[in-house]
Each structure stands twice: as structure tokens, then as C-alpha cells.
Design an enzyme around this catalytic site. Sequence first.
Site, PDB file in Angstrom:
ATOM      1  N   HIS A   3     -15.320   2.645  -1.076  1.00 53.44           N
ATOM      2  CA  HIS A   3     -14.288   1.638  -0.801  1.00 53.44           C
ATOM      3  C   HIS A   3     -13.148   2.173   0.056  1.00 53.44           C
ATOM      4  O   HIS A   3     -12.072   1.573   0.099  1.00 53.44           O
ATOM      5  CB  HIS A   3     -13.740   1.074  -2.117  1.00 53.44           C
ATOM      6  CG  HIS A   3     -14.763   0.305  -2.897  1.00 53.44           C
ATOM      7  ND1 HIS A   3     -14.619   0.009  -4.244  1.00 53.44           N
ATOM      8  CD2 HIS A   3     -15.947  -0.213  -2.527  1.00 53.44           C
ATOM      9  CE1 HIS A   3     -15.678  -0.661  -4.659  1.00 53.44           C
ATOM     10  NE2 HIS A   3     -16.503  -0.808  -3.641  1.00 53.44           N
ATOM     11  N   ASN A  42     -13.489   4.729  -6.255  1.00 56.72           N
ATOM     12  CA  ASN A  42     -12.046   4.950  -6.238  1.00 56.72           C
ATOM     13  C   ASN A  42     -11.572   5.363  -4.852  1.00 56.72           C
ATOM     14  O   ASN A  42     -12.295   6.021  -4.099  1.00 56.72           O
ATOM     15  CB  ASN A  42     -11.670   6.023  -7.256  1.00 56.72           C
ATOM     16  CG  ASN A  42     -12.058   5.621  -8.670  1.00 56.72           C
ATOM     17  OD1 ASN A  42     -12.111   4.443  -8.995  1.00 56.72           O
ATOM     18  ND2 ASN A  42     -12.345   6.600  -9.507  1.00 56.72           N
ATOM     19  N   VAL A  43     -10.334   5.005  -4.539  1.00 57.11           N
ATOM     20  CA  VAL A  43      -9.774   5.330  -3.227  1.00 57.11           C
ATOM     21  C   VAL A  43      -8.817   6.517  -3.294  1.00 57.11           C
ATOM     22  O   VAL A  43      -8.328   6.976  -2.263  1.00 57.11           O
ATOM     23  CB  VAL A  43      -9.060   4.104  -2.604  1.00 57.11           C
ATOM     24  CG1 VAL A  43     -10.055   2.970  -2.374  1.00 57.11           C
ATOM     25  CG2 VAL A  43      -7.896   3.625  -3.471  1.00 57.11           C
ATOM     26  N   ASN A  99     -18.377   5.444 -20.846  1.00 59.77           N
ATOM     27  CA  ASN A  99     -17.336   4.421 -20.776  1.00 59.77           C
ATOM     28  C   ASN A  99     -16.892   4.094 -22.202  1.00 59.77           C
ATOM     29  O   ASN A  99     -17.740   3.759 -23.031  1.00 59.77           O
ATOM     30  CB  ASN A  99     -17.870   3.154 -20.089  1.00 59.77           C
ATOM     31  CG  ASN A  99     -16.765   2.211 -19.655  1.00 59.77           C
ATOM     32  OD1 ASN A  99     -15.713   2.148 -20.282  1.00 59.77           O
ATOM     33  ND2 ASN A  99     -16.999   1.460 -18.593  1.00 59.77           N
ATOM     34  N   PRO A 100     -15.589   4.205 -22.504  1.00 57.82           N
ATOM     35  CA  PRO A 100     -15.136   3.851 -23.852  1.00 57.82           C
ATOM     36  C   PRO A 100     -15.336   2.376 -24.171  1.00 57.82           C
ATOM     37  O   PRO A 100     -15.267   1.973 -25.335  1.00 57.82           O
ATOM     38  CB  PRO A 100     -13.644   4.218 -23.842  1.00 57.82           C
ATOM     39  CG  PRO A 100     -13.267   4.257 -22.404  1.00 57.82           C
ATOM     40  CD  PRO A 100     -14.481   4.679 -21.650  1.00 57.82           C
ATOM     41  N   TYR A 108       0.821  -1.214   0.000  1.00 62.16           N
ATOM     42  CA  TYR A 108       0.000   0.000   0.000  1.00 62.16           C
ATOM     43  C   TYR A 108       0.852   1.261   0.000  1.00 62.16           C
ATOM     44  O   TYR A 108       0.483   2.274  -0.622  1.00 62.16           O
ATOM     45  CB  TYR A 108      -0.966  -0.004   1.182  1.00 62.16           C
ATOM     46  CG  TYR A 108      -2.266  -0.702   0.844  1.00 62.16           C
ATOM     47  CD1 TYR A 108      -3.249  -0.056   0.110  1.00 62.16           C
ATOM     48  CD2 TYR A 108      -2.470  -2.026   1.209  1.00 62.16           C
ATOM     49  CE1 TYR A 108      -4.423  -0.698  -0.241  1.00 62.16           C
ATOM     50  CE2 TYR A 108      -3.650  -2.682   0.870  1.00 62.16           C
ATOM     51  CZ  TYR A 108      -4.624  -2.013   0.144  1.00 62.16           C
ATOM     52  OH  TYR A 108      -5.786  -2.658  -0.211  1.00 62.16           O
TER      53      TYR A 108
END
Length: 255
Positions: free
Chosen positions: A127, A111-112, A222-223, A72
Site C-alpha cells: 500500500h 502497513n505504510v 491475531n488476538p 498526511y
Amino acid sequence: MTSNAHIDLSKAVYVLNNAQHICILTGAGISAESGIPTFRDKQTGLWENFRAEDLANCDSFVRDPELVWSWYQWRRSEVKDKRPNPAHEALATWQAKAGQLGQTISLITQNVDDLHEQAGSQATHLHGELWQNHCSECGQTYEEAIDPAVTALVPCKSCGGKVRPSIVWFGEMLPQEPWQIAQQAAENCEVFISIGTSSMVYPAAGLAQSAKQNGATVIEINPHPTDNGLVDIQLPYPAGEILPELVAQLSQAKN
């Protein structure tokens, strides 16, 4: 953009221009446009022989806390210099102008990282947050910033336990308050926008379904379209390309 894309964008603008409550869910794709690898990308360097799934769980931390902590810290070192891209900035602009537009914008992220906050947005993190830590024993928040270069375990000042990242690991429940905020936003919105996420990871993936069941229009940016059947309007382009134009058109429509 192609002519079809302009048509889809116009549809999105029309729907959003007539909505008061909007729920936005962002995933790894929006951060990838700032150079942050997605969680499922192949690891690099010293970590190329490890799978993220094998490190981001309680059992691994109990078995080898030094290894998990070091990983981390490496992730933090990889993220620390990353900056918001035009998609983050467009969402921040939209939130800032929401009152003028007669809208409420609930921004939920899987996302974090803190790129939404760097851009000026207020986001609910499902999250956890990469730069926060707490004690694995007593749960006490560890307030002091920890330099990513510090790879040695940090003891809790309250009980002496091992400090861990405040990230939701595999097998752990989502934090109750953020999840309740996300559920309420999804259930009460008129438009739900999914940005840069495959909508495959539950329970967050159920938010779009909940919104749809309560009558919301679902827009996907979203692609790599998911084609999951819930989506009413697809914008198959990078978020950093389509969001600034979308937000600009919303602002013009209200002026």
C-alpha cells in the site's frame, strides 16, 4: 499462555520446521502494538471530524490538496517517534537466520510505516510507504525528505505539479511490482502466516486464499481471530507476545 495455546504453538513450530518457503503478511495490528493507530481508528485532535476514508483518495486531493497533504503530514508526525516492537524484531531475526534454517522468508506488509525496516527486515509494501512522495502530475519521485512540520504543498521540481504521499489511495491500483512479488510468494509458499490483519481488504486478502489453493498451511496470529475458514492454525495472541517465542523455538529446533 494456556495449554491449548502451547499445543497450537507446537503445531505451528512443527509445520514451519518442515517448510522451506514461507510467506508472511502483516497488517495494522502489528503496528498498533507500537502505538500506531489503525487506519480505521477514530481520528483525534483537529481531525476528529474527518473520516480517513474521506481523505485518502484522489478526489479529495484534487478537491482540496492542502487538506489532504496536511492530514498526511499530521500522520507522519504521529508516527515519526514510533519504534519496532518485539514482533517486528522477531521477524527481523527470523529473516536474518533464514539461510541457516534452510528457509526463504517473504515478508509482505499492508502497513505504510517503516517499522519492519527499522527492525532490520526486508519487506514488500503493498500500500505504499508513508515517508515517500511523488508528483501527482508527472509521477516523478520526490527524493528530498520533507519535515512533517511542513504543511504547505510542495511543488514538483520537474513539472511544478503538486507532490503527494506515495500511498495507495482508495480507488487506486496496487503497485504492480510489489503485488507480483506478493502473488508469487503466496502461490509458491508451503506456509502462509497472517499477522495482525483481518484479511478483509482486497486484493491483499486474496493472498491467503491463493496460498491455500496451492496447498499451503495457513497460520493466523491475531488476538481477534477472523474465523474465515482458511486458517489451519490459530494463535489468538498479540504478535509481540507469540512471535518471539515462535522464532526462538524454530531456532532451537534447527540447532
